[in-house]
Motif scaffolding. Structure first.
Motif, short mmCIF file in Angstrom:
data_model
loop_
_atom_site.label_atom_id
_atom_site.label_comp_id
_atom_site.label_asym_id
_atom_site.label_seq_id
_atom_site.Cartn_x
_atom_site.Cartn_y
_atom_site.Cartn_z
N HIS A 112 0.79 -1.22 0.00
CA HIS A 112 0.00 0.00 0.00
C HIS A 112 0.83 1.28 0.00
CE1 HIS A 112 -3.14 -2.86 1.10
NE2 HIS A 112 -3.96 -1.98 0.56
N PHE A 113 2.02 1.26 0.58
CA PHE A 113 2.80 2.49 0.74
C PHE A 113 4.14 2.46 0.01
CE2 PHE A 113 0.45 1.78 4.78
CZ PHE A 113 -0.54 2.73 4.56
N THR A 129 3.46 8.05 3.58
CA THR A 129 2.09 8.11 3.09
C THR A 129 1.92 9.36 2.23
OG1 THR A 129 1.38 9.23 5.10
CG2 THR A 129 1.14 6.83 5.06
N PRO A 130 0.93 9.39 1.35
CA PRO A 130 0.83 10.49 0.39
C PRO A 130 0.11 11.75 0.89
CG PRO A 130 -0.80 8.83 -0.11
CD PRO A 130 0.03 8.30 1.03
N TRP A 131 -0.25 11.84 2.16
CA TRP A 131 -0.97 13.03 2.62
C TRP A 131 -0.10 13.89 3.52
CZ3 TRP A 131 -2.89 8.04 3.46
CH2 TRP A 131 -2.59 7.49 4.69
N VAL A 178 -2.12 1.12 10.86
CA VAL A 178 -1.98 0.74 9.44
C VAL A 178 -3.36 0.60 8.81
CG1 VAL A 178 -1.24 -1.10 7.88
CG2 VAL A 178 0.30 -0.31 9.68
N LEU A 179 -4.30 -0.01 9.50
CA LEU A 179 -5.65 -0.16 8.97
C LEU A 179 -6.29 1.21 8.72
CD1 LEU A 179 -6.98 -3.14 11.09
CD2 LEU A 179 -6.55 -3.13 8.63
N LEU A 180 -6.13 2.14 9.65
CA LEU A 180 -6.67 3.49 9.47
C LEU A 180 -6.03 4.17 8.25
CD1 LEU A 180 -6.85 4.78 13.15
CD2 LEU A 180 -8.77 4.23 11.64
N ALA A 181 -4.73 4.02 8.09
CA ALA A 181 -4.03 4.62 6.95
C ALA A 181 -4.50 4.00 5.63
CB ALA A 181 -2.52 4.46 7.11
N ILE A 182 -4.69 2.70 5.61
CA ILE A 182 -5.17 2.04 4.38
C ILE A 182 -6.59 2.49 4.07
CG2 ILE A 182 -5.86 -0.20 3.41
CD1 ILE A 182 -3.37 -1.36 4.89
N ASP A 183 -7.44 2.59 5.08
CA ASP A 183 -8.81 3.07 4.86
C ASP A 183 -8.78 4.49 4.31
OD1 ASP A 183 -9.79 0.65 5.76
OD2 ASP A 183 -10.29 1.39 7.78
N LYS A 184 -7.88 5.33 4.81
CA LYS A 184 -7.76 6.70 4.31
C LYS A 184 -7.32 6.71 2.85
CE LYS A 184 -5.79 11.16 5.56
NZ LYS A 184 -5.06 11.90 6.59
N LEU A 185 -6.38 5.82 2.50
CA LEU A 185 -5.94 5.71 1.11
C LEU A 185 -7.08 5.31 0.17
CD1 LEU A 185 -2.53 3.80 1.09
CD2 LEU A 185 -2.96 6.11 0.28
#
Length: 82
Positions: free
Chosen positions: A30-31, A46-48, A71-78
């Motif tokens: 993902h990253f 991460t891209p933000w 990590v789950l929160l970051a993936i959901d944001k992506l």
């Protein structure tokens, strides 16, 4: 090793039973490649804007539960529609 989607399912069901190698695999997918991975930590960009990183830590072969959740929160944001 399991597929990334299967690992993600397990991460959501049982965040306390995730191996570090599996979490690393999910983060890489993902990253991209980690900025740092020479120690027990691996840091992914991460891209933000703001705090643009995901930090995971190897704890005797296991992933730390709070880091799995991050990590789950970051993936959901992506995956959010833009």
């Amino acid at each position: 090793m399991a597929s990334v989607e299967k690992i993600l399912e397990q991460m959501r069901r049982e965040p306390a039973s995730i191996r570090f190698a599996d979490l690393f695999k999910v983060c890489e997918r993902h990253f991209g490649r980690p900025r740092q991975s020479a120690s027990s930590h691996a840091i992914f960009k991460t891209p933000w804007p703001g705090d643009p990183r995901v930090n995971i830590q190897n704890d005797k072969g296991k992933a730390k539960v709070y880091q799995v959740r991050q990590v789950l929160l970051a993936i959901d944001k992506l995956r959010e529609p833009k």
